[in-house]
Design an enzyme around this catalytic site. Structure first.
Site, mmCIF file in Angstrom:
data_model
loop_
_atom_site.group_PDB
_atom_site.id
_atom_site.type_symbol
_atom_site.label_atom_id
_atom_site.label_comp_id
_atom_site.label_asym_id
_atom_site.label_seq_id
_atom_site.Cartn_x
_atom_site.Cartn_y
_atom_site.Cartn_z
ATOM 1 N N GLY A 124 23.952 27.237 92.067
ATOM 2 C CA GLY A 124 23.175 26.355 92.936
ATOM 3 C C GLY A 124 21.872 25.930 92.272
ATOM 4 C CG ASN B 105 19.349 29.722 93.931
ATOM 5 O OD1 ASN B 105 18.332 30.029 94.571
ATOM 6 N ND2 ASN B 105 19.832 28.477 93.922
ATOM 7 C CB SER C 136 16.594 35.583 102.970
ATOM 8 O OG SER C 136 15.685 35.226 104.007
ATOM 9 C CE1 TYR D 236 20.388 31.850 104.212
ATOM 10 C CE2 TYR D 236 18.593 33.021 105.317
ATOM 11 C CZ TYR D 236 19.079 32.317 104.226
ATOM 12 O OH TYR D 236 18.263 32.080 103.143
ATOM 13 C CE LYS E 209 20.475 34.230 101.500
ATOM 14 N NZ LYS E 209 20.775 33.894 100.097
ATOM 15 C CB ILE F 4 10.482 28.994 99.710
ATOM 16 C CG1 ILE F 4 10.470 30.529 99.553
ATOM 17 C CG2 ILE F 4 10.144 28.301 98.384
ATOM 18 C CD1 ILE F 4 9.180 31.166 99.091
HETATM 19 P P1 NAD Z 1 18.875 24.391 98.749
HETATM 20 O O1 NAD Z 1 19.727 23.970 99.919
HETATM 21 O O2 NAD Z 1 17.829 23.464 98.261
HETATM 22 O O3 NAD Z 1 19.797 24.841 97.535
HETATM 23 C C1 NAD Z 1 20.965 25.584 97.743
HETATM 24 C C2 NAD Z 1 21.832 25.458 96.510
HETATM 25 O O4 NAD Z 1 23.068 26.162 96.747
HETATM 26 C C3 NAD Z 1 22.211 24.002 96.206
HETATM 27 O O5 NAD Z 1 22.105 23.783 94.814
HETATM 28 C C4 NAD Z 1 23.676 23.931 96.634
HETATM 29 O O6 NAD Z 1 24.447 22.992 95.896
HETATM 30 C C5 NAD Z 1 24.130 25.345 96.323
HETATM 31 N N1 NAD Z 1 25.393 25.674 97.008
HETATM 32 C C6 NAD Z 1 25.687 25.605 98.307
HETATM 33 N N2 NAD Z 1 26.984 25.945 98.519
HETATM 34 C C7 NAD Z 1 27.507 26.248 97.307
HETATM 35 C C8 NAD Z 1 28.779 26.665 96.836
HETATM 36 N N3 NAD Z 1 29.828 26.851 97.676
HETATM 37 N N4 NAD Z 1 28.965 26.876 95.508
HETATM 38 C C9 NAD Z 1 27.943 26.697 94.642
HETATM 39 N N5 NAD Z 1 26.718 26.295 95.002
HETATM 40 C C10 NAD Z 1 26.499 26.073 96.337
HETATM 41 O O7 NAD Z 1 18.232 25.784 99.205
HETATM 42 P P2 NAD Z 1 16.983 26.628 98.639
HETATM 43 O O8 NAD Z 1 15.976 26.661 99.708
HETATM 44 O O9 NAD Z 1 16.595 26.196 97.277
HETATM 45 O O10 NAD Z 1 17.645 28.092 98.607
HETATM 46 C C11 NAD Z 1 18.066 28.736 97.426
HETATM 47 C C12 NAD Z 1 18.355 30.188 97.753
HETATM 48 O O11 NAD Z 1 17.173 30.804 98.256
HETATM 49 C C13 NAD Z 1 19.419 30.381 98.834
HETATM 50 O O12 NAD Z 1 20.219 31.500 98.534
HETATM 51 C C14 NAD Z 1 18.601 30.649 100.071
HETATM 52 O O13 NAD Z 1 19.321 31.374 101.034
HETATM 53 C C15 NAD Z 1 17.440 31.421 99.498
HETATM 54 N N6 NAD Z 1 16.236 31.428 100.317
HETATM 55 C C16 NAD Z 1 15.553 30.280 100.586
HETATM 56 C C17 NAD Z 1 14.400 30.337 101.380
HETATM 57 C C18 NAD Z 1 13.582 29.126 101.686
HETATM 58 O O14 NAD Z 1 12.591 29.262 102.407
HETATM 59 N N7 NAD Z 1 13.892 27.948 101.177
HETATM 60 C C19 NAD Z 1 13.973 31.562 101.897
HETATM 61 C C20 NAD Z 1 14.704 32.703 101.618
HETATM 62 C C21 NAD Z 1 15.831 32.624 100.818
#
Ligand code: NAD
Length: 247
Positions: free
Chosen positions: A12, A90, A142, A155, A159, A188
């Protein structure tokens, strides 16, 4: 440079936190494989950006829920770069709903991507690292995996499961010098959190002692640290990057 010549694979990696992790690892000298799924063009743009900055990178379509895609990814990376030294799990999705209204598909999709996806990648890449007798695996979980969160039964379970998987993998792979750690971001600024309504956002901000949302780069710095030699005696930890939110 700290990670010169190391090969990193980031699931991702096309946008948000994954993109920041790819750029940060490349800035430390790693050769970065940017995995995209339905948004391969985004992953290609990240790989192009790394190459423009003088690094080595390429993008590859890999749906982490599809084992044949994951196994093919391992083969392609080994053919092109010869090893896999760093794996960052990720890829993640949300499908929020109130627990008693949650549909089977919402539960299954989230568990499938966030938990089974990481399992698929750890199992496939773990075999390579086992043979190499070295490697770093970093799972992006998370804080809601630690605290729970209304509307996120699927979710938060995925996690929390990822934290259990991290600790078991850390115990099983330690004998070959492979470390496995989790990074738990809080709130984030990414597309994922853009969807949060204004009133909920204000309440969330009040719950963060450091008083601001995190940036994807804050998470990326924790990941590059855990991938570095400085973290060689650290395994099985959950490093919160949350401005103090879940302490
Ligand atoms: P985002 O939606 O911007 O990115 C998610 C990525 O995962 C994308 O590149 C998407 O293409 C990829 N993805 C989704 N399904 C997929 C699959 N089946 N196979 C391969 N890739 C796949 O989200 P983000 O905010 O950048 O989150 C990234 C990570 O951080 C995630 O695991 C999310 O749970 C975690 N996270 C984010 C936050 C936040 O506040 N944004 C907080 C805690 C944890």
């Amino acid at each position: 440079m700290e990670l010169a010549g190391r090969v990193a694979v980031v699931t991702g990696g096309s946008k948000g936190i994954g993109r920041a992790i790819c750029l940060a690892l490349a800035a430390k000298g790693a050769r970065v494989v940017v995995l995209g799924n339905t948004d391969l063009s985004g992953a290609e743009a990240v790989a192009d950006e790394i190459v423009r900055q003088g690094g080595e990178s390429f993008a590859l379509k890999t749906d982490v829920t599809d084992l044949s895609d994951v196994e093919n990814m391992v083969e392609v990376v080994l053919k092109r770069f010869g090893s896999i030294d760093i794996l960052v799990n990720n890829a993640g999705i949300t499908r929020d709903n109130f627990l008693i209204r949650m549909k089977d598909e919402e539960w299954e999709e989230v568990i499938d991507v966030n938990l089974r996806g990481a399992f698929n990648c750890i199992r496939a890449v773990g075999k390579v690292m086992f043979r190499q007798r070295s490697g770093r695996i970093i799972n992006i979980t998370s804080v809601v995996g630690l605290t729970g969160n209304p509307g996120q039964a699927n979710y938060s379970s995925s996690k929390a499961g990822l934290i259990g998987l991290t600790k078991t993998a850390a115990r099983e792979l330690a004998m070959r010098g492979i470390t496995v750690n989790a990074v738990a971001p809080g709130f984030i600024e990414t597309r994922m959190t853009d969807a949060i309504p204004e009133n909920a956002r204000d309440a969330l901000l009040k719950a963060i002692p450091l008083g601001r949302m995190g940036k994807p780069e804050d998470v990326a710095k924790a990941v590059t640290f855990l991938a570095s030699d400085d973290a060689s005696y650290i395994t099985g930890v959950v490093l919160r990057v949350d401005g103090g939110m879940a302490m």
